[in-house]
Design a protein around this motif. Structure first.
Motif, PDB file in Angstrom:
ATOM      1  N   ASP A 220      45.541  29.447  32.480  1.00 13.02           N
ATOM      2  CA  ASP A 220      46.690  29.999  32.994  1.00 13.02           C
ATOM      3  C   ASP A 220      46.541  30.218  34.660  1.00 13.02           C
ATOM      4  O   ASP A 220      45.397  30.335  35.018  1.00 13.02           O
ATOM      5  CB  ASP A 220      46.697  31.613  32.515  1.00 13.02           C
ATOM      6  CG  ASP A 220      46.940  31.688  30.916  1.00 13.02           C
ATOM      7  OD1 ASP A 220      47.650  30.713  30.444  1.00 13.02           O
ATOM      8  OD2 ASP A 220      46.731  32.345  30.248  1.00 13.02           O
ATOM      9  N   PHE A 221      47.759  30.376  35.235  1.00 17.22           N
ATOM     10  CA  PHE A 221      47.786  30.500  36.700  1.00 17.22           C
ATOM     11  C   PHE A 221      47.527  31.969  36.930  1.00 17.22           C
ATOM     12  O   PHE A 221      47.841  32.928  36.605  1.00 17.22           O
ATOM     13  CB  PHE A 221      49.313  30.313  37.217  1.00 17.22           C
ATOM     14  CG  PHE A 221      49.489  28.823  37.194  1.00 17.22           C
ATOM     15  CD1 PHE A 221      48.577  27.899  37.688  1.00 17.22           C
ATOM     16  CD2 PHE A 221      50.671  28.200  36.476  1.00 17.22           C
ATOM     17  CE1 PHE A 221      49.005  26.313  37.786  1.00 17.22           C
ATOM     18  CE2 PHE A 221      50.906  26.960  36.582  1.00 17.22           C
ATOM     19  CZ  PHE A 221      50.204  25.948  37.056  1.00 17.22           C
ATOM     20  N   SER A 222      46.852  32.025  38.188  1.00 14.75           N
ATOM     21  CA  SER A 222      46.671  33.296  38.967  1.00 14.75           C
ATOM     22  C   SER A 222      47.695  33.823  39.814  1.00 14.75           C
ATOM     23  O   SER A 222      48.481  32.897  40.336  1.00 14.75           O
ATOM     24  CB  SER A 222      45.289  33.272  39.486  1.00 14.75           C
ATOM     25  OG  SER A 222      45.131  34.533  40.146  1.00 14.75           O
ATOM     26  N   VAL A 223      47.633  35.295  39.629  1.00 15.62           N
ATOM     27  CA  VAL A 223      48.837  35.657  40.701  1.00 15.62           C
ATOM     28  C   VAL A 223      48.197  35.760  42.397  1.00 15.62           C
ATOM     29  O   VAL A 223      49.122  36.091  43.232  1.00 15.62           O
ATOM     30  CB  VAL A 223      49.354  37.121  40.308  1.00 15.62           C
ATOM     31  CG1 VAL A 223      49.826  36.935  38.960  1.00 15.62           C
ATOM     32  CG2 VAL A 223      48.178  38.140  40.477  1.00 15.62           C
ATOM     33  N   ARG A 224      47.349  35.301  42.244  1.00 16.74           N
ATOM     34  CA  ARG A 224      46.486  35.345  43.813  1.00 16.74           C
ATOM     35  C   ARG A 224      47.103  34.288  44.751  1.00 16.74           C
ATOM     36  O   ARG A 224      47.270  33.303  44.110  1.00 16.74           O
ATOM     37  CB  ARG A 224      45.069  35.345  43.910  1.00 16.74           C
ATOM     38  CG  ARG A 224      44.423  36.444  43.066  1.00 16.74           C
ATOM     39  CD  ARG A 224      42.816  36.587  43.352  1.00 16.74           C
ATOM     40  NE  ARG A 224      42.266  35.873  44.662  1.00 16.74           N
ATOM     41  CZ  ARG A 224      41.201  35.988  44.926  1.00 16.74           C
ATOM     42  NH1 ARG A 224      40.084  35.980  43.848  1.00 16.74           N
ATOM     43  NH2 ARG A 224      40.626  35.855  46.171  1.00 16.74           N
ATOM     44  N   ASP A 225      47.233  34.587  45.942  1.00 11.86           N
ATOM     45  CA  ASP A 225      47.869  33.480  47.007  1.00 11.86           C
ATOM     46  C   ASP A 225      46.513  32.462  47.100  1.00 11.86           C
ATOM     47  O   ASP A 225      45.265  32.887  47.558  1.00 11.86           O
ATOM     48  CB  ASP A 225      47.915  34.254  48.079  1.00 11.86           C
ATOM     49  CG  ASP A 225      48.556  33.255  49.211  1.00 11.86           C
ATOM     50  OD1 ASP A 225      48.687  32.249  48.946  1.00 11.86           O
ATOM     51  OD2 ASP A 225      48.725  34.069  50.321  1.00 11.86           O
ATOM     52  N   PRO A 226      47.035  31.392  46.924  1.00 11.02           N
ATOM     53  CA  PRO A 226      45.892  30.156  47.032  1.00 11.02           C
ATOM     54  C   PRO A 226      45.313  30.043  48.379  1.00 11.02           C
ATOM     55  O   PRO A 226      44.429  29.642  48.759  1.00 11.02           O
ATOM     56  CB  PRO A 226      46.655  28.897  46.559  1.00 11.02           C
ATOM     57  CG  PRO A 226      47.731  29.283  45.617  1.00 11.02           C
ATOM     58  CD  PRO A 226      48.036  30.755  46.118  1.00 11.02           C
ATOM     59  N   ALA A 227      46.216  30.389  49.360  1.00 14.18           N
ATOM     60  CA  ALA A 227      45.971  30.186  50.776  1.00 14.18           C
ATOM     61  C   ALA A 227      44.702  31.265  51.091  1.00 14.18           C
ATOM     62  O   ALA A 227      44.279  31.040  52.049  1.00 14.18           O
ATOM     63  CB  ALA A 227      47.233  30.697  51.794  1.00 14.18           C
ATOM     64  N   GLN A 228      44.552  32.342  50.360  1.00 10.96           N
ATOM     65  CA  GLN A 228      43.577  33.133  50.693  1.00 10.96           C
ATOM     66  C   GLN A 228      42.202  33.000  49.881  1.00 10.96           C
ATOM     67  O   GLN A 228      41.310  33.733  50.004  1.00 10.96           O
ATOM     68  CB  GLN A 228      44.062  34.877  50.319  1.00 10.96           C
ATOM     69  CG  GLN A 228      45.566  35.111  50.950  1.00 10.96           C
ATOM     70  CD  GLN A 228      45.077  35.127  52.463  1.00 10.96           C
ATOM     71  OE1 GLN A 228      44.230  35.741  53.174  1.00 10.96           O
ATOM     72  NE2 GLN A 228      46.201  34.429  53.155  1.00 10.96           N
ATOM     73  N   PHE A 229      42.236  31.885  49.074  1.00  8.62           N
ATOM     74  CA  PHE A 229      41.111  31.643  48.335  1.00  8.62           C
ATOM     75  C   PHE A 229      40.051  30.779  48.888  1.00  8.62           C
ATOM     76  O   PHE A 229      40.408  29.879  49.688  1.00  8.62           O
ATOM     77  CB  PHE A 229      41.583  30.949  47.121  1.00  8.62           C
ATOM     78  CG  PHE A 229      40.271  30.726  46.112  1.00  8.62           C
ATOM     79  CD1 PHE A 229      39.731  31.573  45.479  1.00  8.62           C
ATOM     80  CD2 PHE A 229      40.021  29.095  45.941  1.00  8.62           C
ATOM     81  CE1 PHE A 229      38.548  31.069  44.950  1.00  8.62           C
ATOM     82  CE2 PHE A 229      38.832  28.870  45.419  1.00  8.62           C
ATOM     83  CZ  PHE A 229      38.087  29.655  44.501  1.00  8.62           C
ATOM     84  N   ASP A 230      38.898  31.236  49.114  1.00  8.02           N
ATOM     85  CA  ASP A 230      37.867  30.454  49.796  1.00  8.02           C
ATOM     86  C   ASP A 230      36.841  29.990  48.611  1.00  8.02           C
ATOM     87  O   ASP A 230      36.079  30.700  48.141  1.00  8.02           O
ATOM     88  CB  ASP A 230      37.208  31.285  50.691  1.00  8.02           C
ATOM     89  CG  ASP A 230      36.176  30.749  51.894  1.00  8.02           C
ATOM     90  OD1 ASP A 230      35.500  29.857  51.057  1.00  8.02           O
ATOM     91  OD2 ASP A 230      35.865  30.994  52.909  1.00  8.02           O
ATOM     92  N   HIS A 231      36.804  28.574  48.428  1.00 12.36           N
ATOM     93  CA  HIS A 231      35.948  28.103  47.382  1.00 12.36           C
ATOM     94  C   HIS A 231      34.795  28.398  47.617  1.00 12.36           C
ATOM     95  O   HIS A 231      33.714  28.588  46.817  1.00 12.36           O
ATOM     96  CB  HIS A 231      36.300  26.656  47.211  1.00 12.36           C
ATOM     97  CG  HIS A 231      35.481  26.198  46.283  1.00 12.36           C
ATOM     98  ND1 HIS A 231      34.565  25.253  46.438  1.00 12.36           N
ATOM     99  CD2 HIS A 231      35.735  25.744  44.849  1.00 12.36           C
ATOM    100  CE1 HIS A 231      33.762  24.826  45.553  1.00 12.36           C
ATOM    101  NE2 HIS A 231      34.637  25.413  44.193  1.00 12.36           N
ATOM    102  N   ALA A 232      34.083  28.247  49.034  1.00 14.97           N
ATOM    103  CA  ALA A 232      32.700  28.186  49.210  1.00 14.97           C
ATOM    104  C   ALA A 232      32.321  29.789  48.911  1.00 14.97           C
ATOM    105  O   ALA A 232      31.211  30.205  48.619  1.00 14.97           O
ATOM    106  CB  ALA A 232      32.374  27.900  50.707  1.00 14.97           C
ATOM    107  N   GLN A 233      33.022  30.739  49.493  1.00 17.42           N
ATOM    108  CA  GLN A 233      32.705  32.114  49.270  1.00 17.42           C
ATOM    109  C   GLN A 233      32.710  32.427  47.814  1.00 17.42           C
ATOM    110  O   GLN A 233      31.655  33.422  47.347  1.00 17.42           O
ATOM    111  CB  GLN A 233      33.735  33.005  50.178  1.00 17.42           C
ATOM    112  CG  GLN A 233      33.310  34.285  49.939  1.00 17.42           C
ATOM    113  CD  GLN A 233      34.472  35.302  50.726  1.00 17.42           C
ATOM    114  OE1 GLN A 233      35.249  34.897  51.673  1.00 17.42           O
ATOM    115  NE2 GLN A 233      34.424  36.725  50.769  1.00 17.42           N
ATOM    116  N   ALA A 234      33.676  32.078  46.956  1.00 19.11           N
ATOM    117  CA  ALA A 234      33.652  32.308  45.524  1.00 19.11           C
ATOM    118  C   ALA A 234      32.536  31.883  44.807  1.00 19.11           C
ATOM    119  O   ALA A 234      31.981  32.349  44.024  1.00 19.11           O
ATOM    120  CB  ALA A 234      34.857  31.783  45.027  1.00 19.11           C
TER     121      ALA A 234
END
Length: 268
Positions: free
Chosen positions: A88-102
């Motif tokens: 499912d899609f998340s409600v979080r803003d993709p622009a605020q997602f940091d893959h390396a940090q996650a």
């Protein structure tokens, strides 16, 4: 007297003082340049990603300008964050997602065991970005997925464009890889990329079916892509990448929902 004064001025202490001072000045200049250029570097990185996504989606012309890339991306592409486990899609803003940090956060990623980790990526984030591409009338036209896996020499990163049915490949582009030029590096050769167009990722039972065939795929086989000539190991790595990302630990749950019509009413 002059020689004595000259020797006095050439002491080790004064030499070290000059060296340290020069190092501090150089460090300050480098740090200042890095800080000053960071916004521009981030802007260029974003532009490169937008260009690559438009390219794999078939929306990039050779002479398109930077401004046109940005405008077309905004007009035609909707970034989303996907929860891999649920599909499912998340409600979080993709622009605020940091893959390396996650990946470094144990609450935002999981360690993969040997059986799961076909792509040899060790960890997988719980959220991943993807991009929904509309046609000029606003209807869903293309789904762009990010996939990556270990190659022969490096981690290989690609975008894969799918038709809105969630089954058919419209394009593939390895935008970052360090494979051997002329061999494994041919993953981004336009001729090899073209061989993927129209291929089916899943069989009639919904199971991953795409495969890289050494020695040449039959042109009528909808699930087979010719392997890279002289680069069997890299071809195997590409196969491993798709085996993982099309499976239950990757985009499998999401693509099953797409194939069942979850996005048939648009991108919202």
């Amino acid at each position: 007297m002059k020689n004595h004064r000259k020797k006095h001025n050439d002491t080790i202490g004064k030499t070290l003082t000059v060296v340290v001072a020069l190092c501090l000045v150089c460090s300050a200049l480098v740090s200042g340049a890095a800080v000053g250029l960071k916004p521009r570097q981030q802007e260029q990185k974003l532009l490169d990603k937008q260009r690559a996504i438009l390219d794999v989606a078939g929306l990039l012309q050779p002479e398109i300008t930077t401004q046109e890339i940005q405008q077309r991306f905004i007009a035609r592409v909707t970034p989303r964050l996907l929860e891999l486990n649920s599909g499912d899609f998340s409600v979080r803003d993709p622009a605020q997602f940091d893959h390396a940090q996650a990946l470094r956060d144990v609450t935002m990623s999981i360690a993969l065991d040997k059986e799961q980790d076909k792509a040899k990526i060790k960890r997988r984030t719980n959220l991943v970005p993807l991009w929904l591409v509309n046609d000029e009338q606003g209807a869903l036209e293309t789904i762009v997925l990010p996939v990556y896996g270990l190659g022969l020499w490096s981690m290989m990163y690609a975008f894969v464009a799918l038709d809105s049915d969630g089954k058919t490949v419209k394009g593939i582009s390895y935008y970052s890889q360090g494979e051997t030029p002329g061999l494994g590096g041919e993953v981004n050769n336009p001729a090899w990329r073209h061989r993927w167009v129209g291929k089916k990722l899943f069989d009639n039972q919904g199971k991953p079916a795409i495969r890289i065939v050494k020695g040449g795929a039959h042109p009528d086989d909808p699930f087979a892509v010719d392997g890279l000539a002289g680069a069997t190991l890299t071809s195997n790595c590409v196969q491993n990448t798709f085996d993982f990302w099309l499976g239950d630990s990757g985009f499998g749950p999401f693509l099953k929902k797409v194939q069942a019509g979850a996005l048939q009413h648009g991108t919202q």
